[in-house]
Design a protein around this motif. Sequence first.
Motif, short mmCIF file in Angstrom:
data_model
loop_
_atom_site.label_atom_id
_atom_site.label_comp_id
_atom_site.label_asym_id
_atom_site.label_seq_id
_atom_site.Cartn_x
_atom_site.Cartn_y
_atom_site.Cartn_z
N VAL A 168 -18.27 -106.64 -31.93
CA VAL A 168 -18.86 -105.87 -32.52
C VAL A 168 -17.10 -105.54 -33.29
O VAL A 168 -16.46 -105.04 -32.26
CB VAL A 168 -18.92 -104.67 -32.41
CG1 VAL A 168 -19.39 -103.57 -33.53
CG2 VAL A 168 -20.78 -105.08 -31.79
N SER A 188 -14.63 -102.72 -35.42
CA SER A 188 -14.51 -101.33 -34.78
C SER A 188 -15.00 -100.71 -36.28
O SER A 188 -15.31 -99.40 -36.21
CB SER A 188 -13.06 -100.96 -34.42
OG SER A 188 -11.97 -101.68 -34.96
N ASP A 236 -20.57 -97.85 -36.09
CA ASP A 236 -20.59 -97.19 -34.51
C ASP A 236 -21.64 -97.93 -33.61
O ASP A 236 -23.15 -98.25 -33.83
CB ASP A 236 -20.86 -95.32 -34.86
CG ASP A 236 -21.40 -94.72 -33.72
OD1 ASP A 236 -21.01 -95.39 -32.55
OD2 ASP A 236 -21.69 -93.78 -33.53
N CYS A 237 -21.06 -98.09 -32.59
CA CYS A 237 -21.68 -98.43 -31.45
C CYS A 237 -22.86 -98.29 -30.92
O CYS A 237 -23.25 -98.79 -30.23
CB CYS A 237 -20.16 -99.22 -30.64
SG CYS A 237 -19.61 -100.81 -31.47
N GLU A 238 -22.19 -97.16 -30.97
CA GLU A 238 -23.79 -95.77 -30.14
C GLU A 238 -24.69 -96.24 -30.78
O GLU A 238 -26.32 -96.35 -30.09
CB GLU A 238 -23.33 -94.55 -30.06
CG GLU A 238 -22.12 -94.47 -29.87
CD GLU A 238 -22.43 -93.86 -28.53
OE1 GLU A 238 -23.25 -94.33 -27.57
OE2 GLU A 238 -20.88 -94.20 -27.87
N LEU A 276 -26.07 -99.87 -30.72
CA LEU A 276 -26.97 -100.86 -30.51
C LEU A 276 -27.22 -100.28 -29.56
O LEU A 276 -27.99 -101.45 -29.07
CB LEU A 276 -25.71 -101.71 -29.86
CG LEU A 276 -25.19 -102.14 -31.28
CD1 LEU A 276 -23.19 -103.14 -31.15
CD2 LEU A 276 -25.83 -103.08 -32.34
N HIS A 277 -27.15 -99.19 -28.76
CA HIS A 277 -27.25 -98.72 -26.99
C HIS A 277 -29.43 -98.67 -27.20
O HIS A 277 -29.64 -99.18 -26.19
CB HIS A 277 -27.20 -97.31 -26.73
CG HIS A 277 -25.82 -97.59 -26.84
ND1 HIS A 277 -24.80 -96.34 -25.94
CD2 HIS A 277 -24.78 -98.26 -26.50
CE1 HIS A 277 -23.41 -96.79 -26.12
NE2 HIS A 277 -23.69 -98.06 -26.40
N ILE A 337 -21.38 -104.22 -24.76
CA ILE A 337 -20.11 -104.64 -26.32
C ILE A 337 -19.15 -104.24 -26.14
O ILE A 337 -18.16 -103.71 -25.55
CB ILE A 337 -21.09 -103.07 -27.26
CG1 ILE A 337 -22.56 -102.66 -27.28
CG2 ILE A 337 -20.52 -102.71 -28.26
CD1 ILE A 337 -23.19 -100.81 -27.45
N GLU A 373 -16.05 -103.94 -28.38
CA GLU A 373 -15.16 -103.42 -29.37
C GLU A 373 -13.98 -103.57 -29.43
O GLU A 373 -12.98 -103.46 -28.74
CB GLU A 373 -15.57 -102.36 -29.80
CG GLU A 373 -14.85 -101.31 -31.04
CD GLU A 373 -15.62 -99.69 -31.33
OE1 GLU A 373 -15.58 -99.03 -31.97
OE2 GLU A 373 -16.44 -99.19 -30.36
N TYR A 393 -11.27 -109.58 -34.68
CA TYR A 393 -12.83 -109.63 -34.65
C TYR A 393 -12.67 -111.07 -35.91
O TYR A 393 -12.72 -112.11 -34.94
CB TYR A 393 -13.24 -108.79 -35.53
CG TYR A 393 -14.78 -109.04 -35.75
CD1 TYR A 393 -15.91 -108.40 -35.20
CD2 TYR A 393 -15.47 -109.71 -37.47
CE1 TYR A 393 -17.14 -109.19 -35.03
CE2 TYR A 393 -16.36 -109.89 -37.51
CZ TYR A 393 -17.40 -109.80 -36.97
OH TYR A 393 -18.81 -110.19 -36.56
#
Length: 564
Positions: free
Chosen positions: A415, A417, A421-423, A425-426, A442, A444, A450
């Motif tokens: 991902v 950054s 917000d990677c949260e 994806l949870h 994950i 980041e 990237y």
Amino acid sequence: MILRKDIIMPFLKPLRCFAFLVTVSLTLLACSGCSLPFQKQESDGAGYLFTVSLPSNPQSLDPQSATDASSKTIITNLYEGLVELDESGTPQLAAAESVNVSADGLIYTFQLKNNRYWYYDANQNDVIDEGESWQVTASDYVYAFQRIFDPQTQSPYTDMFSCLKNASAIQNGQMDCSQIGVNAISDTQLQFSLDQPDTQFLNRLASTAAMPCNESFFLQTKGRYGLDQECVASCGAFYLRLWFYDPYGSDNLIYMRRNSANTEARSVYPANLTFQIKKSSQNTAEDFADGSSDVLATSVYQPQYMESDRYTVTSRRVTTLGLIFNPDNTAFANANIRKGLSMGINRSVIGENSSGDLSPAYGIIPPDVHCNGKSYRELIPETATAYDAAAAVDTFQKGMKELHIESLDSTKILVCSSLMDCENLHDIIQTWQEIFGFYIGIEEVSESDYWKRIANKNYTIAVYGITGSNDNPASVLEQFETDENQFYYSSHTTDSLITGLKNCASSEELQQKCQSLEQAILTEGQFIPIFYKNQYCITRSNNADIGYDPFSGALNFRNAKHFE
């Protein structure tokens, strides 16, 4: 008025000495964010000196070549084209007085306004002296399109205008670029001839690529057109006063002033524009936070601004975030495994904690993309299938049996950054672990890392954002054309269907073809949509009417206003 070579040529020389540039740079930066008292008009918000930070130095200010957002922001403020798009993606006349389209959709005849002028401040005294301004004519548009199809230009926009008469023959080397179907009937009458109807043609003319180019001025730049301040002429709201860039320095900037050659014909509110050239999107966010920049264009949700009445936030849901898979990975090359993973996403609940930044995506074309002035997703609703964990597992296991394997190795989702917000994806990861029984984490990384990882295929699964080049459903799907995407997607079926988008005679035909193409891509499962995401333009609440194109990333300050 004819452009005089004897006036222009003496000033096509290197920039002033470095000491002078540093002095000017510091002076302009000291004025950053302030208004000029003798120009400011409290009643209408005019006269302000806007300051904006760009994430990078413009690659080129040549409209027929430039592709990056920094370049397009400057070009948008330097030039005016025949048409421009309103907020609903509908073409509106700009430098053109009128347009007539033939019944068969093959001939577009424009009547140009006769009060649009080029300006080149040869002696840099900010006064329009003799020989420094001359009328924009139909020939300037003809030359621009000849340059697009001139192999020496290496323009990335030949495909965009492939509908023009003789375009294919020129690209195949059978004709000269001067034979492209664009002709000046008179100084103020311009005609485009097409080989096949293209309902998107007016939208294409709103792009920066379709801006005019004066042949005499271009030739006098001797191959430097658009590459430095001495080789840029303006026909729009502002002209270029200074472009200073030292890749090893920090006081890099572009300074623009209101172009009085055109203000009588069309109002320009700001007096000046200062663009601070930075090295990253993070730097531009820092400048806005400390008050040294008036505008922030970003894809990152910023709660400190979104939840404050001291800021005005414009959001457009124009990006689709989806999962892509390393094309060299044997397991994820299996269509049933990918399909099972897609079916294993409970889209009805994902994005609920994103404060409106994300919404679940069942399709590829996002909600704020328009067709014929209406949201495409209202015209062609996406198919929202109910979550079925058992069916997802069955499909997934079918793929495993085809590969003769019992389990998948643990892996991580790559991902960027600055993308999301990677949260968020949870929820997806947790569900996958529960129903498929393999671990996914994950990873980041920064934006630069990237893109290096994507280019080198150094990932297994990654989150990838799809945004069209303009406000049109076809431009979103065209991102999947072979060699046009950066994640090695390739499909003969998709390429064929994309070609069909370029000769639609009506918006209804375009909608139908987009619907078929979108479904074909979804069926292949090489891109699994998960979220629709917002792009943001943030200003302080005392600023208004700053134009923002979330597709190209360009900011337009013609109508921008500031109120104390």
